[in-house]
Design a protein around this motif. Structure first.
Motif, mmCIF file in Angstrom:
data_model
loop_
_atom_site.group_PDB
_atom_site.id
_atom_site.type_symbol
_atom_site.label_atom_id
_atom_site.label_comp_id
_atom_site.label_asym_id
_atom_site.label_seq_id
_atom_site.Cartn_x
_atom_site.Cartn_y
_atom_site.Cartn_z
ATOM 1 N N GLN A 4 0.724 -1.022 0.251
ATOM 2 C CA GLN A 4 0.078 0.030 0.022
ATOM 3 C C GLN A 4 0.884 1.219 0.053
ATOM 4 O O GLN A 4 1.500 1.697 1.008
ATOM 5 C CB GLN A 4 -0.807 -0.004 1.187
ATOM 6 N N ASN A 5 1.262 1.827 -1.183
ATOM 7 C CA ASN A 5 1.913 3.003 -1.324
ATOM 8 C C ASN A 5 3.278 2.407 -0.704
ATOM 9 O O ASN A 5 3.927 1.706 -1.280
ATOM 10 C CB ASN A 5 1.199 4.166 -0.573
ATOM 11 N N GLU A 6 3.736 3.326 0.228
ATOM 12 C CA GLU A 6 5.002 3.145 0.588
ATOM 13 C C GLU A 6 5.069 2.253 2.048
ATOM 14 O O GLU A 6 5.898 2.597 2.952
ATOM 15 C CB GLU A 6 5.793 4.444 0.918
ATOM 16 N N ALA A 7 4.077 1.325 2.078
ATOM 17 C CA ALA A 7 3.914 0.476 3.111
ATOM 18 C C ALA A 7 3.494 -0.856 2.815
ATOM 19 O O ALA A 7 3.046 -1.104 1.835
ATOM 20 C CB ALA A 7 3.142 1.223 4.407
ATOM 21 N N TYR A 8 3.298 -1.914 3.833
ATOM 22 C CA TYR A 8 2.821 -3.022 3.618
ATOM 23 C C TYR A 8 1.426 -3.367 4.789
ATOM 24 O O TYR A 8 1.807 -2.868 5.814
ATOM 25 C CB TYR A 8 3.722 -4.335 3.808
ATOM 26 N N GLN A 9 0.664 -3.735 4.268
ATOM 27 C CA GLN A 9 -0.407 -4.510 5.152
ATOM 28 C C GLN A 9 -0.187 -5.976 5.417
ATOM 29 O O GLN A 9 0.015 -6.667 4.390
ATOM 30 C CB GLN A 9 -1.858 -4.219 4.606
ATOM 31 N N LEU A 10 -0.018 -6.121 6.516
ATOM 32 C CA LEU A 10 0.355 -7.464 6.969
ATOM 33 C C LEU A 10 -0.881 -8.165 7.640
ATOM 34 O O LEU A 10 -1.480 -7.834 8.503
ATOM 35 C CB LEU A 10 1.403 -7.528 8.073
ATOM 36 N N ASP A 11 -1.474 -9.162 6.813
ATOM 37 C CA ASP A 11 -2.634 -9.956 7.356
ATOM 38 C C ASP A 11 -2.449 -11.305 7.968
ATOM 39 O O ASP A 11 -1.461 -11.962 7.444
ATOM 40 C CB ASP A 11 -3.578 -10.164 6.367
ATOM 41 N N PHE A 12 -2.708 -11.392 9.271
ATOM 42 C CA PHE A 12 -2.542 -12.758 10.133
ATOM 43 C C PHE A 12 -3.823 -13.245 10.058
ATOM 44 O O PHE A 12 -4.758 -13.126 9.982
ATOM 45 C CB PHE A 12 -2.070 -12.360 11.424
ATOM 46 N N GLU A 13 -3.469 -14.893 10.121
ATOM 47 C CA GLU A 13 -4.596 -15.975 10.285
ATOM 48 C C GLU A 13 -5.621 -15.596 11.410
ATOM 49 O O GLU A 13 -6.603 -16.150 11.300
ATOM 50 C CB GLU A 13 -3.602 -17.236 10.398
ATOM 51 N N ASN A 14 -5.070 -14.934 12.554
ATOM 52 C CA ASN A 14 -6.049 -14.626 13.572
ATOM 53 C C ASN A 14 -6.803 -13.577 13.274
ATOM 54 O O ASN A 14 -7.659 -13.126 14.107
ATOM 55 C CB ASN A 14 -5.211 -14.417 14.883
ATOM 56 N N GLY A 15 -6.742 -13.006 11.960
ATOM 57 C CA GLY A 15 -7.887 -11.853 11.712
ATOM 58 C C GLY A 15 -7.158 -10.660 11.950
ATOM 59 O O GLY A 15 -7.761 -9.529 11.450
#
Length: 379
Positions: free
Chosen positions: A130-141
Protein backbone atom coordinates in the motif's frame (compact mmCIF):
# COMPACT_ATOMS: atom_id res chain seq x y z
CA UNK A 1 12.18 3.86 13.31
CA UNK A 2 9.75 0.99 13.82
CA UNK A 3 10.62 -2.41 12.39
CA UNK A 4 8.30 -5.40 12.02
CA UNK A 5 10.04 -8.78 12.23
CA UNK A 6 8.25 -11.96 11.20
CA UNK A 7 9.58 -14.89 13.21
CA UNK A 8 10.93 -15.24 16.76
CA UNK A 9 13.65 -17.74 15.97
CA UNK A 10 17.36 -17.17 16.42
CA UNK A 11 17.55 -14.81 13.45
CA UNK A 12 14.55 -12.73 14.50
CA UNK A 13 15.55 -12.44 18.15
CA UNK A 14 19.17 -11.59 17.32
CA UNK A 15 18.01 -8.97 14.82
CA UNK A 16 15.72 -7.40 17.43
CA UNK A 17 18.57 -7.13 19.96
CA UNK A 18 20.94 -5.64 17.38
CA UNK A 19 18.29 -3.15 16.22
CA UNK A 20 17.42 -2.13 19.79
CA UNK A 21 21.05 -1.29 20.43
CA UNK A 22 20.97 1.02 17.43
CA UNK A 23 17.87 2.91 18.48
CA UNK A 24 15.22 1.11 16.44
CA UNK A 25 11.87 -0.09 17.78
CA UNK A 26 11.43 -3.71 16.69
CA UNK A 27 8.22 -5.67 17.04
CA UNK A 28 8.18 -9.41 16.46
CA UNK A 29 5.25 -11.45 15.14
CA UNK A 30 5.51 -15.17 15.86
CA UNK A 31 3.12 -17.91 14.72
CA UNK A 32 3.59 -20.08 17.83
CA UNK A 33 1.13 -19.62 20.68
CA UNK A 34 3.95 -19.72 23.23
CA UNK A 35 7.72 -19.77 23.20
CA UNK A 36 8.96 -23.04 24.63
CA UNK A 37 12.55 -24.09 25.19
CA UNK A 38 12.34 -26.67 22.41
CA UNK A 39 14.86 -28.11 20.01
CA UNK A 40 18.10 -29.99 20.41
CA UNK A 41 21.68 -28.81 20.37
CA UNK A 42 23.38 -26.13 18.33
CA UNK A 43 26.97 -25.14 17.63
CA UNK A 44 27.79 -21.45 17.97
CA UNK A 45 30.97 -21.25 15.92
CA UNK A 46 33.51 -18.44 16.14
CA UNK A 47 31.69 -16.18 13.68
CA UNK A 48 28.45 -16.36 15.69
CA UNK A 49 30.28 -15.85 18.98
CA UNK A 50 32.05 -12.79 17.59
CA UNK A 51 28.64 -11.27 16.86
CA UNK A 52 27.34 -12.11 20.32
CA UNK A 53 30.48 -10.67 21.88
CA UNK A 54 29.74 -7.38 20.11
CA UNK A 55 26.19 -7.55 21.43
CA UNK A 56 27.48 -8.19 24.96
CA UNK A 57 26.04 -11.71 25.23
CA UNK A 58 29.14 -13.89 25.06
CA UNK A 59 29.62 -14.33 28.82
CA UNK A 60 25.97 -15.24 29.36
CA UNK A 61 26.17 -17.82 26.60
CA UNK A 62 29.44 -19.27 27.92
CA UNK A 63 27.72 -19.95 31.23
CA UNK A 64 25.03 -21.98 29.44
CA UNK A 65 27.14 -24.10 27.10
CA UNK A 66 30.34 -26.11 26.76
CA UNK A 67 33.41 -24.73 24.93
CA UNK A 68 34.66 -26.68 21.92
CA UNK A 69 38.34 -27.30 21.25
CA UNK A 70 38.06 -29.44 18.12
CA UNK A 71 35.85 -30.56 15.25
CA UNK A 72 36.59 -34.14 14.19
CA UNK A 73 35.57 -36.29 11.27
CA UNK A 74 36.11 -39.99 11.87
CA UNK A 75 35.42 -43.22 10.05
CA UNK A 76 32.67 -45.57 11.13
CA UNK A 77 34.89 -46.98 13.89
CA UNK A 78 35.48 -43.51 15.36
CA UNK A 79 39.06 -43.49 14.10
CA UNK A 80 40.18 -39.96 13.27
CA UNK A 81 40.20 -38.89 9.61
CA UNK A 82 40.30 -35.11 9.83
CA UNK A 83 40.65 -32.67 12.72
CA UNK A 84 40.22 -28.91 13.09
CA UNK A 85 41.89 -27.48 16.18
CA UNK A 86 39.67 -24.62 17.34
CA UNK A 87 42.23 -23.32 19.85
CA UNK A 88 43.80 -21.26 17.06
CA UNK A 89 40.55 -19.30 16.73
CA UNK A 90 40.19 -19.10 20.49
CA UNK A 91 43.53 -17.31 20.65
CA UNK A 92 42.87 -15.13 17.62
CA UNK A 93 39.44 -13.86 18.65
CA UNK A 94 39.73 -14.34 22.41
CA UNK A 95 36.58 -16.46 22.48
CA UNK A 96 35.57 -20.08 21.96
CA UNK A 97 33.02 -21.89 19.87
CA UNK A 98 30.22 -23.30 22.02
CA UNK A 99 27.92 -26.29 22.06
CA UNK A 100 24.65 -25.18 23.63
CA UNK A 101 21.01 -26.22 23.87
CA UNK A 102 18.91 -24.26 21.40
CA UNK A 103 16.39 -23.56 24.17
CA UNK A 104 19.08 -22.00 26.37
CA UNK A 105 20.26 -19.81 23.51
CA UNK A 106 16.67 -18.73 22.92
CA UNK A 107 16.24 -17.84 26.59
CA UNK A 108 19.41 -15.73 26.67
CA UNK A 109 18.17 -13.83 23.62
CA UNK A 110 14.72 -13.29 25.14
CA UNK A 111 16.25 -12.09 28.41
CA UNK A 112 18.23 -9.44 26.54
CA UNK A 113 15.31 -7.85 24.73
CA UNK A 114 14.67 -4.52 26.44
CA UNK A 115 11.53 -3.12 24.82
CA UNK A 116 10.70 -5.38 21.86
CA UNK A 117 7.14 -6.67 21.93
CA UNK A 118 6.62 -10.26 20.80
CA UNK A 119 3.12 -10.90 19.42
CA UNK A 120 2.42 -14.63 19.68
CA UNK A 121 -0.22 -16.56 17.72
CA UNK A 122 0.38 -14.32 14.71
CA UNK A 123 0.82 -16.55 11.67
CA UNK A 124 1.34 -14.43 8.58
CA UNK A 125 -1.27 -14.98 5.87
CA UNK A 126 -0.89 -12.26 3.23
CA UNK A 127 1.18 -9.18 2.47
CA UNK A 128 -0.37 -6.35 0.45
CA UNK A 129 1.65 -3.36 -0.71
CA UNK A 130 0.00 0.00 0.00
CA UNK A 131 1.95 2.99 -1.35
CA UNK A 132 5.13 3.07 0.76
CA UNK A 133 4.01 0.44 3.25
CA UNK A 134 2.75 -3.11 3.58
CA UNK A 135 -0.43 -4.40 5.10
CA UNK A 136 0.32 -7.60 6.99
CA UNK A 137 -2.67 -9.89 7.41
CA UNK A 138 -2.51 -12.68 9.97
CA UNK A 139 -4.46 -15.92 10.29
CA UNK A 140 -5.99 -14.70 13.57
CA UNK A 141 -7.80 -11.93 11.66
CA UNK A 142 -5.54 -9.07 12.74
CA UNK A 143 -3.79 -6.68 10.35
CA UNK A 144 -0.94 -4.22 10.80
CA UNK A 145 0.89 -1.77 8.56
CA UNK A 146 4.65 -1.93 8.12
CA UNK A 147 7.12 0.46 6.50
CA UNK A 148 10.15 -1.69 7.32
CA UNK A 149 9.67 -5.45 7.25
CA UNK A 150 12.19 -8.19 8.03
CA UNK A 151 11.34 -11.75 7.10
CA UNK A 152 13.01 -14.09 9.60
CA UNK A 153 10.41 -16.85 9.28
CA UNK A 154 12.51 -19.80 8.19
CA UNK A 155 12.85 -22.04 5.17
CA UNK A 156 9.08 -22.05 4.55
CA UNK A 157 8.96 -18.24 4.79
CA UNK A 158 5.60 -16.61 4.15
CA UNK A 159 7.38 -13.30 3.57
CA UNK A 160 9.45 -14.87 0.80
CA UNK A 161 6.43 -16.62 -0.68
CA UNK A 162 4.49 -13.35 -0.80
CA UNK A 163 7.19 -10.98 -2.01
CA UNK A 164 9.94 -13.11 -3.59
CA UNK A 165 8.17 -16.22 -4.94
CA UNK A 166 11.28 -17.74 -6.55
CA UNK A 167 12.60 -20.04 -3.84
CA UNK A 168 12.81 -23.79 -4.43
CA UNK A 169 13.26 -26.13 -1.47
CA UNK A 170 15.56 -29.06 -2.26
CA UNK A 171 15.66 -32.42 -0.50
CA UNK A 172 18.93 -34.32 0.00
CA UNK A 173 16.98 -37.55 0.37
CA UNK A 174 18.43 -37.96 3.84
CA UNK A 175 16.59 -38.28 7.13
CA UNK A 176 18.04 -36.83 10.32
CA UNK A 177 17.27 -37.77 13.92
CA UNK A 178 18.41 -35.36 16.65
CA UNK A 179 18.50 -36.25 20.30
CA UNK A 180 19.42 -34.91 23.73
CA UNK A 181 20.13 -37.23 26.61
CA UNK A 182 21.95 -37.58 29.90
CA UNK A 183 25.18 -39.39 29.16
CA UNK A 184 28.70 -39.43 30.57
CA UNK A 185 31.12 -39.21 27.66
CA UNK A 186 34.62 -40.68 28.04
CA UNK A 187 37.17 -37.93 28.66
CA UNK A 188 38.71 -38.36 25.19
CA UNK A 189 35.48 -37.08 23.62
CA UNK A 190 34.85 -34.07 25.82
CA UNK A 191 35.04 -30.50 24.47
CA UNK A 192 34.90 -31.70 20.90
CA UNK A 193 32.39 -32.62 18.23
CA UNK A 194 32.88 -36.03 16.63
CA UNK A 195 31.10 -36.92 13.40
CA UNK A 196 31.56 -40.50 12.18
CA UNK A 197 31.05 -41.17 8.47
CA UNK A 198 29.80 -44.61 7.56
CA UNK A 199 28.28 -46.04 4.40
CA UNK A 200 25.27 -43.96 3.41
CA UNK A 201 24.95 -42.69 6.97
CA UNK A 202 26.75 -40.83 9.78
CA UNK A 203 26.51 -40.26 13.51
CA UNK A 204 27.74 -37.35 15.62
CA UNK A 205 27.79 -36.40 19.29
CA UNK A 206 28.96 -33.54 21.49
CA UNK A 207 28.63 -32.63 25.15
CA UNK A 208 26.70 -29.37 25.67
CA UNK A 209 26.18 -29.28 29.43
CA UNK A 210 27.86 -30.93 32.39
CA UNK A 211 25.52 -33.95 32.25
CA UNK A 212 23.95 -33.90 28.78
CA UNK A 213 25.00 -34.60 25.21
CA UNK A 214 23.51 -33.63 21.88
CA UNK A 215 23.69 -36.14 19.05
CA UNK A 216 22.39 -36.57 15.55
CA UNK A 217 22.14 -39.47 13.15
CA UNK A 218 21.63 -39.16 9.39
CA UNK A 219 20.76 -41.83 6.85
CA UNK A 220 20.10 -41.75 3.10
CA UNK A 221 16.80 -43.09 1.81
CA UNK A 222 16.00 -44.43 -1.64
CA UNK A 223 12.32 -43.69 -2.14
CA UNK A 224 10.85 -42.20 1.02
CA UNK A 225 11.81 -41.35 4.58
CA UNK A 226 9.13 -43.86 5.58
CA UNK A 227 11.71 -46.55 4.87
CA UNK A 228 12.97 -45.89 8.40
CA UNK A 229 11.40 -45.81 11.85
CA UNK A 230 12.56 -44.22 15.10
CA UNK A 231 11.71 -47.50 16.85
CA UNK A 232 14.49 -49.31 14.97
CA UNK A 233 17.07 -46.54 15.03
CA UNK A 234 19.74 -48.50 16.90
CA UNK A 235 19.63 -51.26 14.28
CA UNK A 236 20.43 -48.78 11.50
CA UNK A 237 23.72 -47.91 13.23
CA UNK A 238 24.68 -51.35 14.58
CA UNK A 239 27.98 -51.33 12.67
CA UNK A 240 29.15 -48.33 14.68
CA UNK A 241 31.05 -48.71 18.00
CA UNK A 242 29.15 -49.63 21.20
CA UNK A 243 29.07 -46.01 22.42
CA UNK A 244 26.76 -45.13 19.53
CA UNK A 245 24.32 -47.85 20.54
CA UNK A 246 24.51 -46.72 24.15
CA UNK A 247 23.73 -43.11 23.24
CA UNK A 248 20.73 -44.07 21.10
CA UNK A 249 19.33 -46.42 23.73
CA UNK A 250 19.77 -43.78 26.44
CA UNK A 251 17.46 -41.43 24.52
CA UNK A 252 13.67 -41.93 24.75
CA UNK A 253 12.32 -42.28 21.21
CA UNK A 254 9.48 -39.81 21.83
CA UNK A 255 12.00 -37.03 22.50
CA UNK A 256 13.71 -37.31 19.11
CA UNK A 257 13.43 -34.55 16.51
CA UNK A 258 13.08 -36.07 13.06
CA UNK A 259 13.56 -33.97 9.92
CA UNK A 260 14.40 -34.32 6.25
CA UNK A 261 17.69 -32.75 5.23
CA UNK A 262 16.84 -29.93 2.84
CA UNK A 263 17.88 -26.46 1.81
CA UNK A 264 16.75 -23.48 -0.26
CA UNK A 265 18.19 -23.35 -3.76
CA UNK A 266 20.06 -20.02 -3.86
CA UNK A 267 17.88 -17.10 -4.93
CA UNK A 268 19.17 -13.92 -6.55
CA UNK A 269 17.33 -11.30 -4.49
CA UNK A 270 16.63 -10.92 -0.79
CA UNK A 271 14.95 -7.51 -0.66
CA UNK A 272 12.75 -4.85 -2.21
CA UNK A 273 12.18 -1.23 -1.16
CA UNK A 274 10.62 -1.91 2.24
CA UNK A 275 11.35 -5.55 3.12
CA UNK A 276 14.31 -7.87 3.51
CA UNK A 277 14.91 -11.56 4.20
CA UNK A 278 17.40 -12.92 6.74
CA UNK A 279 18.44 -16.36 7.94
CA UNK A 280 16.77 -19.46 6.56
CA UNK A 281 14.15 -17.33 4.82
CA UNK A 282 16.95 -16.04 2.58
CA UNK A 283 19.43 -18.93 2.39
CA UNK A 284 18.39 -22.06 4.29
CA UNK A 285 21.25 -24.54 4.29
CA UNK A 286 21.65 -28.16 5.21
CA UNK A 287 23.26 -28.50 8.67
CA UNK A 288 26.38 -30.25 7.40
CA UNK A 289 28.74 -27.42 8.37
CA UNK A 290 27.05 -26.33 11.60
CA UNK A 291 26.57 -22.91 10.02
CA UNK A 292 22.81 -22.52 9.55
CA UNK A 293 22.20 -20.55 12.74
CA UNK A 294 25.63 -18.90 12.56
CA UNK A 295 24.91 -17.42 9.15
CA UNK A 296 21.52 -16.19 10.41
CA UNK A 297 23.25 -14.49 13.34
CA UNK A 298 25.67 -12.77 10.97
CA UNK A 299 22.72 -11.62 8.83
CA UNK A 300 20.92 -10.11 11.79
CA UNK A 301 23.91 -8.14 13.00
CA UNK A 302 25.05 -6.88 9.61
CA UNK A 303 21.56 -5.85 8.53
CA UNK A 304 21.12 -3.85 11.75
CA UNK A 305 24.53 -2.28 11.19
CA UNK A 306 23.63 -1.29 7.62
CA UNK A 307 20.26 0.16 8.68
CA UNK A 308 21.97 2.31 11.31
CA UNK A 309 24.30 3.86 8.71
CA UNK A 310 22.23 4.16 5.52
CA UNK A 311 18.71 4.80 4.29
CA UNK A 312 16.56 1.67 4.12
CA UNK A 313 16.94 0.85 0.42
CA UNK A 314 20.71 1.43 0.40
CA UNK A 315 21.03 -0.57 3.62
CA UNK A 316 19.21 -3.53 2.09
CA UNK A 317 21.44 -3.37 -1.01
CA UNK A 318 24.61 -3.18 1.07
CA UNK A 319 23.49 -6.03 3.32
CA UNK A 320 22.76 -8.27 0.33
CA UNK A 321 26.05 -7.38 -1.38
CA UNK A 322 28.00 -8.23 1.77
CA UNK A 323 26.17 -11.33 2.91
CA UNK A 324 24.98 -13.13 -0.23
CA UNK A 325 28.34 -14.48 -1.53
CA UNK A 326 29.32 -16.02 1.80
CA UNK A 327 25.87 -17.39 2.62
CA UNK A 328 25.47 -18.97 -0.81
CA UNK A 329 28.95 -20.49 -0.58
CA UNK A 330 27.94 -22.11 2.71
CA UNK A 331 24.77 -23.50 1.09
CA UNK A 332 26.77 -24.92 -1.81
CA UNK A 333 29.58 -26.38 0.30
CA UNK A 334 27.22 -27.85 2.88
CA UNK A 335 25.24 -29.59 0.13
CA UNK A 336 28.46 -31.08 -1.27
CA UNK A 337 29.60 -32.29 2.16
CA UNK A 338 26.22 -33.92 2.69
CA UNK A 339 26.64 -35.90 -0.53
CA UNK A 340 30.29 -36.84 -0.04
CA UNK A 341 29.75 -37.99 3.55
CA UNK A 342 27.03 -40.42 2.40
CA UNK A 343 28.92 -42.24 -0.33
CA UNK A 344 28.15 -45.96 -0.32
CA UNK A 345 30.79 -47.45 -2.59
CA UNK A 346 33.46 -49.03 -0.32
CA UNK A 347 36.31 -48.20 -2.71
CA UNK A 348 35.20 -44.56 -3.04
CA UNK A 349 34.86 -44.33 0.75
CA UNK A 350 38.39 -45.67 1.29
CA UNK A 351 39.82 -43.17 -1.20
CA UNK A 352 37.81 -40.32 0.33
CA UNK A 353 39.01 -41.11 3.83
CA UNK A 354 42.63 -41.42 2.71
CA UNK A 355 42.50 -38.07 0.92
CA UNK A 356 40.94 -36.37 3.96
CA UNK A 357 43.78 -37.70 6.12
CA UNK A 358 46.32 -36.17 3.73
CA UNK A 359 44.88 -32.66 3.95
CA UNK A 360 47.16 -30.63 6.24
CA UNK A 361 45.47 -29.30 9.35
CA UNK A 362 46.79 -25.88 8.37
CA UNK A 363 44.68 -25.97 5.19
CA UNK A 364 41.54 -26.83 7.18
CA UNK A 365 42.37 -23.91 9.44
CA UNK A 366 42.73 -21.51 6.48
CA UNK A 367 39.35 -22.56 5.10
CA UNK A 368 37.65 -22.01 8.44
CA UNK A 369 39.42 -18.69 8.85
CA UNK A 370 37.58 -17.39 5.78
CA UNK A 371 34.31 -18.71 7.16
CA UNK A 372 34.78 -17.21 10.61
CA UNK A 373 35.94 -13.79 9.45
CA UNK A 374 33.24 -11.14 9.81
CA UNK A 375 32.73 -8.48 7.17
CA UNK A 376 34.43 -5.12 7.69
CA UNK A 377 31.18 -3.18 8.10
CA UNK A 378 30.99 -4.63 11.60
CA UNK A 379 32.77 -2.27 13.98
Amino acid sequence: MKVEIIGAGIAGLTAAIALEKRGFQPKIYEQAKNLKAVGAGIILASNAMQVYKRLGLDEQLKSQGIPLNALNITNQKLQLISKVDLNYFKNKYNLQSLAIHRGKLQQVLLDNLKHTEICLDHQLKNITQQNEAYQLDFENGKSVNSTLLIGADGIHSKVRANLFPTGKIRSMRQICWRGVTQFELPSIYKNELNEAWGRGDRFAFVQFSHDQIYWYAVKSFKQSEKEFSEDHLSSYFQKYPPIVQEIIKATPAHTLHTTIMQDLKPISNWHDEFSCLIGDAAHATTPNMGQGACQSIEDAYILADCLSKQNVLDAFKTYQKIRMPKAHQVVKQSWQIGKISHWENPVAIAIRNKLLKLIPQKLNQVQLEKLFQLEKIIG
